[in-house]
Scaffold this motif. Structure first.
Motif, PDB file in Angstrom:
ATOM      1  N   VAL A 158       0.089   3.724  -2.419  1.00 39.36           N
ATOM      2  CA  VAL A 158      -0.107   5.177  -2.828  1.00 39.36           C
ATOM      3  C   VAL A 158       1.019   6.670  -2.305  1.00 39.36           C
ATOM      4  CG1 VAL A 158      -0.749   6.833  -0.254  1.00 39.36           C
ATOM      5  CG2 VAL A 158      -2.156   4.670  -0.907  1.00 39.36           C
ATOM      6  N   ALA A 197      -4.097   8.103  -4.964  1.00 42.86           N
ATOM      7  CA  ALA A 197      -4.742   6.507  -4.728  1.00 42.86           C
ATOM      8  C   ALA A 197      -6.164   5.882  -3.726  1.00 42.86           C
ATOM      9  CB  ALA A 197      -3.542   5.741  -4.633  1.00 42.86           C
ATOM     10  N   GLY A 198      -6.424   6.905  -3.839  1.00 43.37           N
ATOM     11  CA  GLY A 198      -8.082   6.877  -2.364  1.00 43.37           C
ATOM     12  C   GLY A 198      -9.083   6.792  -2.702  1.00 43.37           C
ATOM     13  N   SER A 241     -10.682   9.634   2.298  1.00 41.55           N
ATOM     14  CA  SER A 241     -10.334  10.148   0.963  1.00 41.55           C
ATOM     15  C   SER A 241     -12.249  10.942   0.439  1.00 41.55           C
ATOM     16  CB  SER A 241     -10.220   8.890  -0.325  1.00 41.55           C
ATOM     17  OG  SER A 241     -10.293   9.219  -1.910  1.00 41.55           O
ATOM     18  N   ALA A 300      -0.775   2.797   3.876  1.00 41.50           N
ATOM     19  CA  ALA A 300      -1.449   4.179   3.393  1.00 41.50           C
ATOM     20  C   ALA A 300      -0.772   5.150   4.338  1.00 41.50           C
ATOM     21  CB  ALA A 300      -2.815   4.216   4.356  1.00 41.50           C
ATOM     22  N   PHE A 331      -7.867  -2.707  -7.786  1.00 43.31           N
ATOM     23  CA  PHE A 331      -7.445  -2.538  -6.903  1.00 43.31           C
ATOM     24  C   PHE A 331      -7.729  -3.884  -6.117  1.00 43.31           C
ATOM     25  CE2 PHE A 331      -9.194   1.626  -4.755  1.00 43.31           C
ATOM     26  CZ  PHE A 331      -9.162   2.020  -5.556  1.00 43.31           C
ATOM     27  N   VAL A 381      -6.529  -3.902   0.832  1.00 45.75           N
ATOM     28  CA  VAL A 381      -5.645  -2.237   0.306  1.00 45.75           C
ATOM     29  C   VAL A 381      -6.664  -1.419  -0.549  1.00 45.75           C
ATOM     30  CG1 VAL A 381      -4.735  -1.611  -2.235  1.00 45.75           C
ATOM     31  CG2 VAL A 381      -3.610  -3.807  -0.970  1.00 45.75           C
ATOM     32  N   THR A 382      -8.249  -1.915  -0.771  1.00 45.58           N
ATOM     33  CA  THR A 382      -9.341  -1.155  -0.722  1.00 45.58           C
ATOM     34  C   THR A 382      -9.146   0.185   0.830  1.00 45.58           C
ATOM     35  OG1 THR A 382      -9.942  -2.090  -2.532  1.00 45.58           O
ATOM     36  CG2 THR A 382     -11.603  -0.972  -0.927  1.00 45.58           C
ATOM     37  N   ARG A 432      -6.808   2.503   1.368  1.00 44.85           N
ATOM     38  CA  ARG A 432      -6.530   3.199   0.520  1.00 44.85           C
ATOM     39  C   ARG A 432      -7.845   4.517   1.036  1.00 44.85           C
ATOM     40  NH1 ARG A 432      -4.928   0.669  -5.204  1.00 44.85           N
ATOM     41  NH2 ARG A 432      -5.694   2.558  -6.217  1.00 44.85           N
ATOM     42  N   THR A 444      -6.612   7.465   2.596  1.00 41.14           N
ATOM     43  CA  THR A 444      -5.903   8.106   1.478  1.00 41.14           C
ATOM     44  C   THR A 444      -6.317   9.086   1.287  1.00 41.14           C
ATOM     45  OG1 THR A 444      -3.447   9.276   1.213  1.00 41.14           O
ATOM     46  CG2 THR A 444      -5.227   6.874   0.272  1.00 41.14           C
ATOM     47  N   VAL A 457       0.538  -0.806   0.212  1.00 41.89           N
ATOM     48  CA  VAL A 457      -0.005   0.357  -0.208  1.00 41.89           C
ATOM     49  C   VAL A 457       0.558   0.631   0.109  1.00 41.89           C
ATOM     50  CG1 VAL A 457      -1.560   1.203   1.251  1.00 41.89           C
ATOM     51  CG2 VAL A 457      -1.741  -1.167   1.436  1.00 41.89           C
TER      52      VAL A 457
END
Length: 252
Positions: free
Chosen positions: A24, A194-195, A122, A107, A178, A183-184, A187, A190, A20
């Motif tokens: 990011v 990549a958010g 995000s 992140a 994704f 990871v979702t 993200r 942030t 990540v």
């Protein structure tokens, strides 16, 4: 390598965090260097390809380098009747929280390296139906690739193959692939290139879970019923730590 469950969970947490951080961090760097969205995506995808390949190669022999709850759950599901004892439920219980926690930490680390707010949720909405379809396709392809490599005895090629697939899927899926619930979640923490907005996280994860089911279905259709897994050490990105019939290879 016969690693304990604790070391394997740590490898999953650290590996997911670094993955990540790559995703990011490269996204932030790209937006600082250029205003061209295509170039930004190219830089982001290339960094992810190289970073993911290295992480699988490095940590695969320890934990299998899942870095992804759908891979972990699929490995448990497909190996639950394995006479040699595939991925155990206690492994899943250890791996999935480690992956999610690592993703959030990655992140935050990336934001810290670029002097961004450490935690700022995000505002990048990704709730459109075509994006969810992209996640189904991306995740199904990932599961088909990983478990297909295992079925044909080419799991050792996973570092390059998985990294290459994710790099391609950045470009051929509407969601930029994704394909990973952990990871979702990470993200969402942030508010950078990549958010993903927190409101979009649950639909994305649902699409990824559906994609995993579709991917496993494709594996069954193409390769048929799985043969018993041979006893041995886990190779990079093999979906489960291999156990001997007598005892688990991890020593607590």
């Amino acid at each position: 390598m016969n690693a304990s469950l604790g070391r394997r969970a740590a490898a999953e947490a650290i590996g997911t965090a670094l993955l990540v951080a790559v995703v990011v961090g490269s996204g932030i760097q790209a937006t600082e260097l250029t205003h061209d969205t295509g170039v930004q995506l190219l830089a982001n995808s290339l960094a992810t390809v190289f970073g993911l390949g290295v992480l699988i190669l490095l940590l695969g022999p320890v934990s299998g380098a899942h870095f992804n709850p759908v891979v972990t759950l699929a490995a448990w599901f497909t190996g639950r009747r394995d006479p040699h004892g595939g991925l155990a439920l206690r492994d899943v219980v250890a791996y999935v929280p480690a992956q999610a926690t690592g993703a959030i930490g990655g992140a935050v680390l990336a934001d810290a390296m670029f002097a961004e707010p450490l935690v700022k949720f995000s505002t990048h909405d990704r709730s459109a139906g075509h994006l969810l379809l992209g996640e189904v396709v991306a995740t199904a392809g990932l599961i088909l690739l990983i478990f297909g490599l295992v079925r044909v005895g080419r799991a050792a090629r996973a570092p390059a193959a998985v990294a290459a697939y994710i790099g391609a899927a950045y470009w051929f899926t509407s969601s930029t692939s994704f394909a990973n619930p952990a990871v979702t979640i990470g993200r969402a923490f942030t508010d950078t290139f990549a958010g993903i907005a927190p409101a979009s996280v649950a639909p994305f994860i649902a699409a990824q879970m559906l994609g995993a089911v579709v991917g496993l279905g494709a594996v069954a259709v193409i390769y048929g019923r799985a043969a018993p897994v041979p006893v041995g050490e886990p190779s990079p990105a093999v979906p489960s730590p291999i156990r001997t019939p007598e005892k688990a290879v991890d020593h607590e």
